[in-house]
Design an enzyme around this catalytic site. Structure first.
Site, PDB file in Angstrom:
ATOM      1  N   GLY A  57       0.842  -1.192   0.000  1.00  0.00           N
ATOM      2  CA  GLY A  57       0.000   0.000   0.000  1.00  0.00           C
ATOM      3  C   GLY A  57       0.875   1.239   0.000  1.00  0.00           C
ATOM      4  N   GLN A  62       2.649   9.973   1.105  1.00  0.00           N
ATOM      5  CA  GLN A  62       3.940   9.283   1.227  1.00  0.00           C
ATOM      6  C   GLN A  62       4.861   9.573   0.050  1.00  0.00           C
ATOM      7  OE1 GLN A  62       2.132   5.243   2.226  1.00  0.00           O
ATOM      8  NE2 GLN A  62       4.022   5.215   3.407  1.00  0.00           N
ATOM      9  N   CYS A 102       5.545   0.112   7.427  1.00  0.00           N
ATOM     10  CA  CYS A 102       5.151   1.262   6.617  1.00  0.00           C
ATOM     11  C   CYS A 102       6.370   1.697   5.821  1.00  0.00           C
ATOM     12  CB  CYS A 102       4.682   2.395   7.532  1.00  0.00           C
ATOM     13  SG  CYS A 102       4.267   3.903   6.639  1.00  0.00           S
ATOM     14  N   LEU A 103       6.173   1.988   4.522  1.00  0.00           N
ATOM     15  CA  LEU A 103       7.308   2.394   3.687  1.00  0.00           C
ATOM     16  C   LEU A 103       7.932   3.703   4.183  1.00  0.00           C
ATOM     17  CD1 LEU A 103       5.961   1.514   0.109  1.00  0.00           C
ATOM     18  CD2 LEU A 103       7.684   0.266   1.444  1.00  0.00           C
ATOM     19  N   HIS A 144      -4.776   1.363   7.303  1.00  0.00           N
ATOM     20  CA  HIS A 144      -3.455   1.993   7.452  1.00  0.00           C
ATOM     21  C   HIS A 144      -3.323   3.178   6.481  1.00  0.00           C
ATOM     22  CE1 HIS A 144       1.055   1.775   8.014  1.00  0.00           C
ATOM     23  NE2 HIS A 144       0.970   2.473   6.893  1.00  0.00           N
ATOM     24  N   GLU A 145      -3.720   2.958   5.213  1.00  0.00           N
ATOM     25  CA  GLU A 145      -3.543   4.013   4.197  1.00  0.00           C
ATOM     26  C   GLU A 145      -4.511   5.162   4.440  1.00  0.00           C
ATOM     27  OE1 GLU A 145      -0.892   3.800   2.640  1.00  0.00           O
ATOM     28  OE2 GLU A 145      -0.513   1.665   2.980  1.00  0.00           O
ATOM     29  N   HIS A 148      -3.109   7.573   6.794  1.00  0.00           N
ATOM     30  CA  HIS A 148      -2.151   8.507   6.175  1.00  0.00           C
ATOM     31  C   HIS A 148      -2.856   9.759   5.641  1.00  0.00           C
ATOM     32  CE1 HIS A 148       1.809   6.706   6.151  1.00  0.00           C
ATOM     33  NE2 HIS A 148       1.338   5.539   5.754  1.00  0.00           N
TER      34      HIS A 148
HETATM   35 ZN   LIG Z   1       2.216   3.697   5.873  1.00  0.00          ZN
END
Ligand SMILES: [Zn+2]
Length: 179
Positions: A57, A62, A102-103, A144-145, A148
């Site tokens: 994701g 991000q 998380c990236l 999660h996304e 963000h």
């Molecule tokens: Zn994330």
């Protein structure tokens, strides 16, 4: 800036992952008001970067573009690339705790409690409203996304034990950003 201006300002061929504690990750994102060629190219750039980064994701903030959309690939397959524009969760049920990464937080992992099943409503790239029931990893990615898009991060969802376990990784990220 409105969403189209923010998207046009990004080069879809040169997107890069924004890492904690970059303040762009803390912004509340702007709703997408237009689905045009530049938005489609931007989403394709996000899919590419998500796969290259081995993520399941990736939310627009991000990559530094603070608009309400995220990319996902719950099966981690190039044939299964999803996008959710202006998403919202309209139903949630159950509760399950699993490890999450998380990236934007390399080397940070934490158990996070999430709803087991969510019904998400969003707009797709053709401008149609989609309504999907997601479970397991797919439901976790959506939650999660969506966090963000409201400036909420993995670190906010951590319990005390995870904070201690990840203290060094978080400090390292803070030091790298300050440099
Ligand atoms: Zn994330």
């Amino acid at each position: 800036m409105d969403s189209s201006e923010k998207i046009k300002a990004a080069d879809p061929e040169a997107l890069q992952i924004v890492k904690y504690p970059d303040p762009r990750l803390r912004e509340t994102c702007t709703p997408v008001d237009d689905i045009d060629e530049s938005l489609i190219r931007f989403v394709e750039g996000m899919w590419r970067l998500m796969l290259e980064s081995r993520g399941v994701g990736l939310a627009a903030p991000q990559v530094g573009v603070t608009v309400r959309l995220f990319a996902a690939s719950p099966t981690f397959s190039p044939d299964d690339l999803l996008v959710y524009i202006n998403p919202r969760i309209i139903e949630a049920s159950g509760s399950v705790e699993e490890e999450e990464g998380c990236l934007s937080f390399p080397l940070v992992y934490s158990k996070v409690k999430r709803s087991e099943t969510v019904v998400v409503e969003a707009v797709d790239l053709e401008g149609n409203i989609l309504r999907e029931t997601c479970t397991d990893l797919h439901a976790r990615i959506v939650q999660h996304e969506l966090d963000h898009l409201d400036g909420r991060l993995l670190v906010d969802r951590m319990g005390a034990v995870s904070r201690i376990a990840n203290r060094k990784a978080l400090k390292d990220l803070e030091a790298q950003f300050a440099r």
